[in-house]
Design a protein around this motif. Sequence first.
Motif, mmCIF file in Angstrom:
data_model
loop_
_atom_site.group_PDB
_atom_site.id
_atom_site.type_symbol
_atom_site.label_atom_id
_atom_site.label_comp_id
_atom_site.label_asym_id
_atom_site.label_seq_id
_atom_site.Cartn_x
_atom_site.Cartn_y
_atom_site.Cartn_z
ATOM 1 N N ASP A 72 0.838 -1.204 0.000
ATOM 2 C CA ASP A 72 0.000 0.000 0.000
ATOM 3 C C ASP A 72 0.873 1.254 0.000
ATOM 4 O O ASP A 72 0.564 2.231 -0.686
ATOM 5 C CB ASP A 72 -0.928 -0.018 1.217
ATOM 6 C CG ASP A 72 -2.090 0.943 1.072
ATOM 7 O OD1 ASP A 72 -2.773 0.908 0.027
ATOM 8 O OD2 ASP A 72 -2.322 1.735 1.998
ATOM 9 N N ASP A 73 1.959 1.231 0.759
ATOM 10 C CA ASP A 73 2.899 2.354 0.730
ATOM 11 C C ASP A 73 3.545 2.480 -0.645
ATOM 12 O O ASP A 73 3.752 3.592 -1.153
ATOM 13 C CB ASP A 73 3.988 2.160 1.794
ATOM 14 C CG ASP A 73 3.462 2.304 3.209
ATOM 15 O OD1 ASP A 73 2.385 2.909 3.398
ATOM 16 O OD2 ASP A 73 4.117 1.788 4.147
ATOM 17 N N ASP A 76 1.168 4.182 -2.950
ATOM 18 C CA ASP A 76 1.191 5.624 -2.728
ATOM 19 C C ASP A 76 2.347 6.274 -3.488
ATOM 20 O O ASP A 76 2.191 7.308 -4.133
ATOM 21 C CB ASP A 76 1.335 5.926 -1.232
ATOM 22 C CG ASP A 76 0.055 6.458 -0.612
ATOM 23 O OD1 ASP A 76 -0.906 6.755 -1.356
ATOM 24 O OD2 ASP A 76 0.005 6.590 0.621
ATOM 25 N N THR A 79 1.716 6.666 -7.160
ATOM 26 C CA THR A 79 0.543 7.450 -7.549
ATOM 27 C C THR A 79 0.805 8.900 -7.166
ATOM 28 O O THR A 79 0.526 9.331 -6.047
ATOM 29 C CB THR A 79 -0.725 6.922 -6.842
ATOM 30 O OG1 THR A 79 -0.805 5.504 -6.999
ATOM 31 C CG2 THR A 79 -1.981 7.555 -7.426
ATOM 32 N N SER A 80 1.340 9.651 -8.106
ATOM 33 C CA SER A 80 1.825 10.995 -7.769
ATOM 34 C C SER A 80 0.703 12.019 -7.623
ATOM 35 O O SER A 80 0.843 12.998 -6.886
ATOM 36 C CB SER A 80 2.822 11.473 -8.835
ATOM 37 O OG SER A 80 2.223 11.469 -10.119
ATOM 38 N N PRO A 82 -2.552 13.594 -6.192
ATOM 39 C CA PRO A 82 -3.411 13.434 -5.008
ATOM 40 C C PRO A 82 -4.822 12.973 -5.359
ATOM 41 O O PRO A 82 -5.408 12.151 -4.647
ATOM 42 C CB PRO A 82 -3.417 14.839 -4.383
ATOM 43 C CG PRO A 82 -2.130 15.449 -4.826
ATOM 44 C CD PRO A 82 -1.903 14.924 -6.213
ATOM 45 N N ARG A 85 -4.748 9.265 -5.859
ATOM 46 C CA ARG A 85 -4.599 8.523 -4.598
ATOM 47 C C ARG A 85 -5.941 8.445 -3.881
ATOM 48 O O ARG A 85 -6.298 7.407 -3.317
ATOM 49 C CB ARG A 85 -3.545 9.185 -3.711
ATOM 50 C CG ARG A 85 -2.120 8.965 -4.179
ATOM 51 C CD ARG A 85 -1.120 9.242 -3.069
ATOM 52 N NE ARG A 85 -1.114 10.638 -2.658
ATOM 53 C CZ ARG A 85 -0.372 11.589 -3.221
ATOM 54 N NH1 ARG A 85 0.423 11.278 -4.240
ATOM 55 N NH2 ARG A 85 -0.404 12.827 -2.784
ATOM 56 N N THR A 86 -6.673 9.539 -3.890
ATOM 57 C CA THR A 86 -7.996 9.550 -3.265
ATOM 58 C C THR A 86 -8.929 8.553 -3.940
ATOM 59 O O THR A 86 -9.650 7.795 -3.284
ATOM 60 C CB THR A 86 -8.611 10.964 -3.331
ATOM 61 O OG1 THR A 86 -7.774 11.873 -2.604
ATOM 62 C CG2 THR A 86 -10.011 10.985 -2.741
ATOM 63 N N ALA A 88 -8.060 5.886 -5.697
ATOM 64 C CA ALA A 88 -7.607 4.508 -5.463
ATOM 65 C C ALA A 88 -8.059 4.005 -4.097
ATOM 66 O O ALA A 88 -8.453 2.840 -3.956
ATOM 67 C CB ALA A 88 -6.085 4.439 -5.575
ATOM 68 N N ARG A 89 -8.016 4.853 -3.097
ATOM 69 C CA ARG A 89 -8.439 4.440 -1.757
ATOM 70 C C ARG A 89 -9.962 4.355 -1.651
ATOM 71 O O ARG A 89 -10.497 3.486 -0.956
ATOM 72 C CB ARG A 89 -7.871 5.384 -0.705
ATOM 73 C CG ARG A 89 -6.350 5.285 -0.590
ATOM 74 C CD ARG A 89 -5.798 5.991 0.632
ATOM 75 N NE ARG A 89 -4.349 5.854 0.688
ATOM 76 C CZ ARG A 89 -3.712 4.777 1.113
ATOM 77 N NH1 ARG A 89 -4.403 3.736 1.544
ATOM 78 N NH2 ARG A 89 -2.389 4.735 1.133
ATOM 79 N N HIS A 120 -5.219 1.004 -1.215
ATOM 80 C CA HIS A 120 -5.294 1.151 -2.661
ATOM 81 C C HIS A 120 -6.011 -0.048 -3.280
ATOM 82 O O HIS A 120 -5.798 -1.192 -2.868
ATOM 83 C CB HIS A 120 -3.892 1.282 -3.253
ATOM 84 C CG HIS A 120 -3.318 2.654 -3.131
ATOM 85 N ND1 HIS A 120 -3.235 3.523 -4.193
ATOM 86 C CD2 HIS A 120 -2.799 3.317 -2.073
ATOM 87 C CE1 HIS A 120 -2.687 4.657 -3.807
ATOM 88 N NE2 HIS A 120 -2.412 4.564 -2.512
ATOM 89 N N ASP A 208 -2.353 12.052 -14.839
ATOM 90 C CA ASP A 208 -2.220 12.723 -13.546
ATOM 91 C C ASP A 208 -2.753 14.154 -13.623
ATOM 92 O O ASP A 208 -3.493 14.611 -12.742
ATOM 93 C CB ASP A 208 -0.754 12.754 -13.111
ATOM 94 C CG ASP A 208 -0.196 11.381 -12.805
ATOM 95 O OD1 ASP A 208 -0.988 10.444 -12.618
ATOM 96 O OD2 ASP A 208 1.043 11.246 -12.753
#
Length: 224
Positions: A72-73, A76, A79-80, A82, A85-86, A88-89, A120, A208
């Motif tokens: 998961d880290d 992150d 996935t540059s 933000p 990342r939101t 994906a979560r 993710h 991105d």
Amino acid sequence: MSRTALLLLADGRFPAGGYAHSGGVEAAVAHGAVHDPDSLEVFCRGRLHTTGLTAAGLAAAAAAGHDPLLLDDAADARTSAPALRTVARRLGRQMMRAARATFPSAELERLSSARPQGAHQPIVLGLATRAAGLTPVDSACAAAYESIGGPATAAVRLLSLDPLHVSGLLARLGREADGVAEAAADAAARAMTEGVDVLPSASSPLLDITAERHAAWTVRLFAS
């Protein structure tokens, strides 16, 4: 059962939330990059070999038994944007709900407790395929297909494309998707001894950028 489980996980009707996301194709349609089946095929091919490959590697590593928190880290770090990342979560939370109900396992429960904000999505997918008795390459295949299937389905709605033509597009990309899945599974096997740095980290800077812009839209059909 394993074959049925793979079909279920790759099915757009599996309640994992993917139907609400376009994989970046809504923004691509808005700025004219995607406007017909040919341009959609170019978009999907690019996504498959970049973010699709990266997601497939993470999913395969989770299915192989790699530490999901470490993965998961790693997700992150790969996935540059933000906004992505939101997304994906958010998708990870929804898939976790579906996976825990469909393929209950101690590993899914531990990840859910450790990442209440959502892990993710590829990591959850990997653990779900592992719980279903599937292999790392199966997990990678599901992730690779999702990277093109989601945008293709969204484009049908956005552009009123002929679904038959879009299905043909996905079929033409099938061999490439298989190759991406196999490469991802090979990298996942190496990661078990060499560490997560050997997992794919391909990216698409334009996705991105457009993801950040799309997140700021006040009116949109898809969440991403």
